[in-house]
Design a protein around this motif. Sequence first.
Motif, PDB file in Angstrom:
ATOM      1  N   THR A 195       0.838  -1.198   0.000  1.00  0.00           N
ATOM      2  CA  THR A 195       0.000   0.000   0.000  1.00  0.00           C
ATOM      3  C   THR A 195       0.872   1.246   0.000  1.00  0.00           C
ATOM      4  O   THR A 195       1.777   1.374   0.825  1.00  0.00           O
ATOM      5  CB  THR A 195      -0.929   0.032   1.224  1.00  0.00           C
ATOM      6  N   ASN A 218      -4.784  10.170  -1.863  1.00  0.00           N
ATOM      7  CA  ASN A 218      -5.194   8.905  -2.450  1.00  0.00           C
ATOM      8  C   ASN A 218      -4.139   7.839  -2.171  1.00  0.00           C
ATOM      9  O   ASN A 218      -2.983   8.149  -1.872  1.00  0.00           O
ATOM     10  CB  ASN A 218      -5.396   9.041  -3.962  1.00  0.00           C
ATOM     11  N   GLN A 219      -4.549   6.588  -2.286  1.00  0.00           N
ATOM     12  CA  GLN A 219      -3.626   5.483  -2.061  1.00  0.00           C
ATOM     13  C   GLN A 219      -3.853   4.390  -3.104  1.00  0.00           C
ATOM     14  O   GLN A 219      -4.938   4.272  -3.667  1.00  0.00           O
ATOM     15  CB  GLN A 219      -3.793   4.906  -0.653  1.00  0.00           C
ATOM     16  N   ARG A 230      -5.576  -1.255  -6.908  1.00  0.00           N
ATOM     17  CA  ARG A 230      -6.795  -0.458  -6.744  1.00  0.00           C
ATOM     18  C   ARG A 230      -6.410   0.909  -6.179  1.00  0.00           C
ATOM     19  O   ARG A 230      -5.647   0.997  -5.219  1.00  0.00           O
ATOM     20  CB  ARG A 230      -7.779  -1.151  -5.791  1.00  0.00           C
ATOM     21  N   VAL A 231      -6.938   1.959  -6.778  1.00  0.00           N
ATOM     22  CA  VAL A 231      -6.705   3.319  -6.297  1.00  0.00           C
ATOM     23  C   VAL A 231      -7.959   3.790  -5.583  1.00  0.00           C
ATOM     24  O   VAL A 231      -9.073   3.647  -6.108  1.00  0.00           O
ATOM     25  CB  VAL A 231      -6.352   4.269  -7.458  1.00  0.00           C
ATOM     26  N   MET A 232      -7.780   4.354  -4.393  1.00  0.00           N
ATOM     27  CA  MET A 232      -8.926   4.793  -3.598  1.00  0.00           C
ATOM     28  C   MET A 232      -8.511   5.950  -2.694  1.00  0.00           C
ATOM     29  O   MET A 232      -7.314   6.148  -2.441  1.00  0.00           O
ATOM     30  CB  MET A 232      -9.455   3.631  -2.752  1.00  0.00           C
ATOM     31  N   PRO A 233      -9.484   6.725  -2.212  1.00  0.00           N
ATOM     32  CA  PRO A 233      -9.161   7.813  -1.290  1.00  0.00           C
ATOM     33  C   PRO A 233      -8.636   7.260   0.032  1.00  0.00           C
ATOM     34  O   PRO A 233      -8.999   6.151   0.449  1.00  0.00           O
ATOM     35  CB  PRO A 233     -10.507   8.529  -1.087  1.00  0.00           C
ATOM     36  N   ALA A 235      -8.837   7.001   3.782  1.00  0.00           N
ATOM     37  CA  ALA A 235      -9.971   7.207   4.685  1.00  0.00           C
ATOM     38  C   ALA A 235      -9.648   8.197   5.798  1.00  0.00           C
ATOM     39  O   ALA A 235     -10.508   8.997   6.203  1.00  0.00           O
ATOM     40  CB  ALA A 235     -10.397   5.874   5.283  1.00  0.00           C
TER      41      ALA A 235
END
Length: 323
Positions: A195, A218-219, A230-233, A235
Motif C-alpha cells: 500500500t 489517495n492510495q 486499486r486506487v482509492m481515497p 480514509a
Amino acid sequence: MDELRQTYLIKKYIDGTATQAEREELLLWYRQKGIDDNSWPYLSELDEAEAKERIFKGVKRQVSDTPSARGRTGTLFYKIAVAASVIGAVCCFVLWRFAQKEVAPALITISTRAGETKTLQLTDGSVIWLSAKSTLTYPASFKGPTRDVAFSGEAFFDIAKDKQHPFIVSTGSTSTRVLGTSFNISALKENDNVTVALITGKVSFTGSKTAVSLLPNNQVVYNKATKEARVMPIADIDAVVGRHNGYYEYKNIPSKDVAEDLGRLYGMNIKVVGNVQNCTFYGRIKPGESPVKFLKKMAFVLNASVTTKDSVWIIKGGGCNLK
C-alpha cells in the motif's frame, strides 16, 4: 534507462549471461549515452579478473564447438577475431573503470527489529522514518540520473525535491517513482498487499501488470498474488501521517490485524483466539502509552479477556461488545 538497469545489463554482459535482447539494449544505450556517467558494476579487481576469465572461456568454447569452424581456416580466423573483439570490449570497460578512478557508491542497509523504529536522513536531504521490522538499502551517495533505494516493511518518506533525479523506491515486484513528495509505504513481507498512501506531491506506482499515478489524499493497494492495483481515497489522513510519530489509530480494523500490528510495533507476541477474532476494533494508542494497558482496554471493548503466559499475550472471549 535508469542506473540500476544499466549496472544490471553491464554486469550480465561481462559475465557472459546477457541475452541477445539485453546485449542489443546495452549497445543502444551505449551509442546514445556513452558510459561516462555510469558506475562500474564490479567493486574489486578480483571480480573483474574472474569475469574476464569466464567470458574468455565461454567464447573459446563457442569457437571450438562450432562445426563450421572445424577444417575451415578462414572461418576459424573469423571466429577468433570475434572472440578477440568481445574480450577487447571487456578490457575497454576495465580500462575505463581505472581511468575514472571511481568506485560505485557503497550500499548501506539499515534494518529495524520488532518494537524498534529509526529515522534516517539521506545525502540528498530526504528523511525516512522506518517502522518496526523494516529494511532500507540505499547508496552512501546518489550518482547517476535516478536516486534508487530498495525497501521492505513500513516507512514514511519525505523526499527532497529534485526534478532532474527522480527518487525510486523498489519493493520487490513494485516501484514507486517521485520527484519530491511525502508518502507512506506498507510493504510487509507477511502481508498480501503493498500500500502506498500519498500525502503531498505526485507518485507513479508500477507493479508487474499495472502502472498508476497518484494524487494527494489517495492510495494504491497492490495485491501481490493477483498483481492487481486499486486506487482509492485515504480514509483518514491523520491516521496515516500519525503512524511515523508514534500515534497508532485503528478504525473498524479486525482485532487479529490490530494484534499483529501491535506485536510488530512493540515487539510482543499477541494471539487472538475464539469468536473475538471476528470483531472489529476502534481505538488509538499514543506515544508513551503502555501497550499492555492498551491491550486490556481493547479486550474490554471487545467483551473479551486478556491473559499472559510465557511472554505470550492471549485475547479470548465469546464475542463482541455491541453496546
